[in-house]
Design a protein around this motif. Sequence first.
Motif, short mmCIF file in Angstrom:
data_model
loop_
_atom_site.label_atom_id
_atom_site.label_comp_id
_atom_site.label_asym_id
_atom_site.label_seq_id
_atom_site.Cartn_x
_atom_site.Cartn_y
_atom_site.Cartn_z
N GLU A 137 12.75 16.94 -2.14
CA GLU A 137 11.64 16.23 -1.96
C GLU A 137 11.06 16.27 -0.65
OE1 GLU A 137 10.24 14.03 -4.83
OE2 GLU A 137 11.12 15.70 -5.69
N PRO A 138 9.58 15.73 -0.66
CA PRO A 138 8.74 15.66 0.47
C PRO A 138 9.42 14.34 1.04
CG PRO A 138 7.26 15.02 -1.28
CD PRO A 138 8.59 15.73 -1.89
N LEU A 139 9.19 14.10 2.62
CA LEU A 139 9.58 13.02 3.41
C LEU A 139 8.63 12.07 3.16
CD1 LEU A 139 10.83 15.12 6.45
CD2 LEU A 139 12.25 14.33 4.55
N ALA A 140 7.55 12.07 2.34
CA ALA A 140 6.86 10.85 2.01
C ALA A 140 6.13 11.02 0.80
CB ALA A 140 5.79 10.82 3.22
N ASP A 141 5.86 10.05 0.26
CA ASP A 141 4.93 9.95 -0.73
C ASP A 141 3.55 9.50 -0.48
OD1 ASP A 141 7.42 9.96 -3.17
OD2 ASP A 141 5.77 11.40 -3.02
N ALA A 142 2.54 10.17 -0.47
CA ALA A 142 1.51 9.57 0.07
C ALA A 142 0.80 8.65 -1.14
CB ALA A 142 0.51 10.55 0.42
N GLU A 143 0.19 7.63 -0.66
CA GLU A 143 -0.79 6.73 -1.82
C GLU A 143 -1.94 7.19 -2.42
OE1 GLU A 143 2.10 5.76 -2.05
OE2 GLU A 143 2.77 5.75 0.02
N ALA A 144 -2.02 6.86 -3.51
CA ALA A 144 -3.38 7.25 -4.13
C ALA A 144 -4.36 6.40 -3.83
CB ALA A 144 -3.18 6.80 -5.51
N GLU A 145 -5.78 7.04 -3.64
CA GLU A 145 -6.82 6.19 -3.27
C GLU A 145 -7.25 4.95 -4.08
OE1 GLU A 145 -10.67 7.88 -3.93
OE2 GLU A 145 -9.85 9.55 -4.76
N GLN A 146 -7.86 4.20 -3.58
CA GLN A 146 -8.45 3.10 -4.39
C GLN A 146 -9.95 2.58 -3.79
OE1 GLN A 146 -6.02 -0.02 -5.32
NE2 GLN A 146 -4.39 1.11 -6.20
N CYS B 186 8.30 0.31 3.24
CA CYS B 186 6.66 -0.28 2.70
C CYS B 186 5.96 -0.59 3.54
CB CYS B 186 6.91 -0.81 1.28
SG CYS B 186 6.91 -2.61 1.54
N THR B 187 4.58 -0.31 3.28
CA THR B 187 3.52 -0.85 4.15
C THR B 187 2.60 -2.08 3.29
OG1 THR B 187 2.02 0.90 3.77
CG2 THR B 187 3.28 0.88 5.89
N THR B 188 2.04 -2.97 4.05
CA THR B 188 1.26 -3.89 3.34
C THR B 188 -0.08 -4.13 4.04
OG1 THR B 188 3.19 -5.13 2.69
CG2 THR B 188 1.11 -6.26 2.59
N ALA B 189 -1.23 -3.78 3.45
CA ALA B 189 -2.27 -4.02 4.08
C ALA B 189 -2.81 -5.35 4.11
CB ALA B 189 -3.63 -3.00 3.38
N GLY B 190 -3.69 -5.85 5.04
CA GLY B 190 -4.20 -7.09 5.09
C GLY B 190 -3.54 -7.82 6.28
N GLU B 191 -2.18 -8.10 6.09
CA GLU B 191 -1.23 -8.61 7.05
C GLU B 191 -0.89 -7.34 8.00
OE1 GLU B 191 2.30 -10.41 5.67
OE2 GLU B 191 3.43 -8.46 5.72
N SER C 67 0.86 -1.39 0.01
CA SER C 67 -0.06 -0.09 0.02
C SER C 67 0.86 1.35 -0.03
CB SER C 67 -0.89 -0.09 1.04
OG SER C 67 -0.19 -0.32 2.41
N GLY C 68 1.91 1.47 0.88
CA GLY C 68 2.50 2.71 1.04
C GLY C 68 4.12 2.30 0.62
N LEU C 69 4.75 3.58 0.03
CA LEU C 69 6.15 3.44 -0.23
C LEU C 69 6.87 4.67 0.06
CD1 LEU C 69 8.17 1.55 -1.57
CD2 LEU C 69 7.80 2.76 -3.62
N ALA C 70 7.89 4.65 1.04
CA ALA C 70 8.56 6.01 1.35
C ALA C 70 10.12 5.73 1.34
CB ALA C 70 8.15 6.53 2.51
#
Length: 370
Positions: free
Chosen positions: A360-369, A265-270, A252-255
């Motif tokens: 660059e910003p200190l994160a890259d927010a993830e797009a909605e789904q 990175c983050t992983t939803a579900g687990e 889900s997320g990557l920074a």
Amino acid sequence: MGNKKYVAYVGTYTYGTSKGIQVYDVDVENGKLIERSEVNVSNASHTAVSKNGKYLYSIEDEGVAVFKRDENGDLVRINSVGIDGMRGCFLATDVDGRYLYVAGYHDGKVTVVHTHKDGSLGRIMDGVFHKGLGSVAERNFRPHVNCVRPTPDNKYLCAVDNGIDQVKIYRINKRRHKLELVDILRCPRESGPRIIRFSADGKYAYILFELSNEIKVYSYDGSGNNPEFELLQSVSTLSKQHDKDAIHNAASGLALAPDGKHLFCTTAGENTVSMYEIDAETGLLEKKFTLPISGDYPKDIVIFPDNQHIAIANHASNTITTFKVDYEKNIIVMNDKPHKIETPNSIHMWPVPQDFDAVEPLADAEAEQE
């Protein structure tokens, strides 16, 4: 880092009690967020900052909005413009600060909006609808642009399409203010590319794949007439790479850490966060840990400017959790109670304008789904 003052902005959906953008003061030394204020923006799912740090852009139902950032990082609305399409999900600015790029998940569109020197948003310069068929029935076999990001040399725009398993590469024609398709990075079917990030030196690209739960490392060379991407490595985001229940997980997320040495990175579900060490010479990744994040659906992650702390926006549990990273033991330790915030979708952290140095910003927010 010095005595810079940092502010965090959390973009939220507003069909509940959230107003839009939650503003936090950042305690860098202790890795904590201090709630300050809220700004009314309808479904502010993603934000981006101008290259001079003076303006904040936000997705909203009506299109995109821009705010002036004062000396404390507080926001005052300047104007809004429509994007001639469905609500966007991801924003990026170009290196020159001339354009705002908008990714459209719902309608598969990439939109280019002109940005004026006074901070206001101008007219739409270009709009490109993706075409093609995907392979995942749940995504209706159609394009879903999930992320847009210029290459570090500002020659090309990468549009990550989650629905048709492609990254379309556009040349940025600054004379005509148009996007010209020059290449397509075709990804494995049903892999679900979600986000692209580039290494600090611009030589490598990291793409997060939502459905196959992996990060692929590519070399990038923009010195020729056309961009060149070469696949170098694939690494799993999961705690158990061949987990039989992996179908229920979604990267889900990557920074990229400010020091350029670590990727998270983050992983939803687990509901985990993984940390990778980056080889400075090859750009390759070595996984150091995958650990639980005490939240549900970790949709985005930010690394504090000291590289020692992380904050994770947990979309389904309506929380932000913060941790200290122990690089020697390869563990994270929660260092504050969870912050309650409804439907957080993205989190960014930037210096206030007078401390801004166009990084660059200190994160890259993830797009909605949805």
